[in-house]
Design a protein around this motif. Sequence first.
Motif, short mmCIF file in Angstrom:
data_model
loop_
_atom_site.label_atom_id
_atom_site.label_comp_id
_atom_site.label_asym_id
_atom_site.label_seq_id
_atom_site.Cartn_x
_atom_site.Cartn_y
_atom_site.Cartn_z
N GLN A 62 0.83 -1.20 0.00
CA GLN A 62 0.00 0.00 0.00
C GLN A 62 0.86 1.25 0.00
O GLN A 62 1.45 1.59 1.02
N THR A 93 3.53 -6.70 3.79
CA THR A 93 2.12 -6.35 3.96
C THR A 93 1.68 -6.44 5.41
O THR A 93 2.14 -7.29 6.17
N ASN A 95 -1.50 -6.88 5.87
CA ASN A 95 -2.68 -7.74 5.70
C ASN A 95 -2.25 -9.18 5.49
O ASN A 95 -1.56 -9.48 4.54
N LEU A 97 -4.42 -11.90 5.49
CA LEU A 97 -5.51 -12.79 5.10
C LEU A 97 -5.14 -13.56 3.84
O LEU A 97 -4.36 -13.09 3.01
N ASP A 100 -5.13 -11.87 0.50
CA ASP A 100 -4.03 -10.94 0.26
C ASP A 100 -2.80 -11.66 -0.29
O ASP A 100 -2.12 -11.16 -1.17
N CYS A 114 4.89 -10.48 6.54
CA CYS A 114 3.89 -9.70 7.28
C CYS A 114 4.57 -8.68 8.19
O CYS A 114 5.64 -8.93 8.74
#
Length: 136
Positions: A62, A93, A95, A97, A100, A114
């Motif tokens: 992001q 990241t 995220n 999940l 993702d 992560c």
Amino acid sequence: DSKITIQSEKTILLVEDNEINRIVLSRQLEVIGYKTDFAKNGKDGFDKWATGGYDIILCDCQMPLVDGFEMASMVRIREAETNSGRTPIIAITANVLKGDADKCFAYGMDDYICKPVEIKNLEMKLQIMLAPKASF
């Protein structure tokens, strides 16, 4: 230690818009023996990567302007157009999940880490991605 010699010959492009994350990751990479260059967004990251000289890309997902997914896609398109070797890309990241992870792979990333990034996990992933590939 030969491990440090081998690692220090590798150069990592760190693409991360958050200054604190960039400082922490740069320090972690320095501690485990890698040279690091950085970019603050995917557009700058792509431009730096295109100049050559990077063994691997660590890329936040992001970011403003061009996010990590778009940047990975741009890298893969350029590699295909120029018939050049594949640069490993590891997504960074927050995220975790399953969807993702699938998105990372769909955009051409090779793995993901992560946040917050644990130095042992980072070192292990880099060693795997940068290990010489066996050829038969």
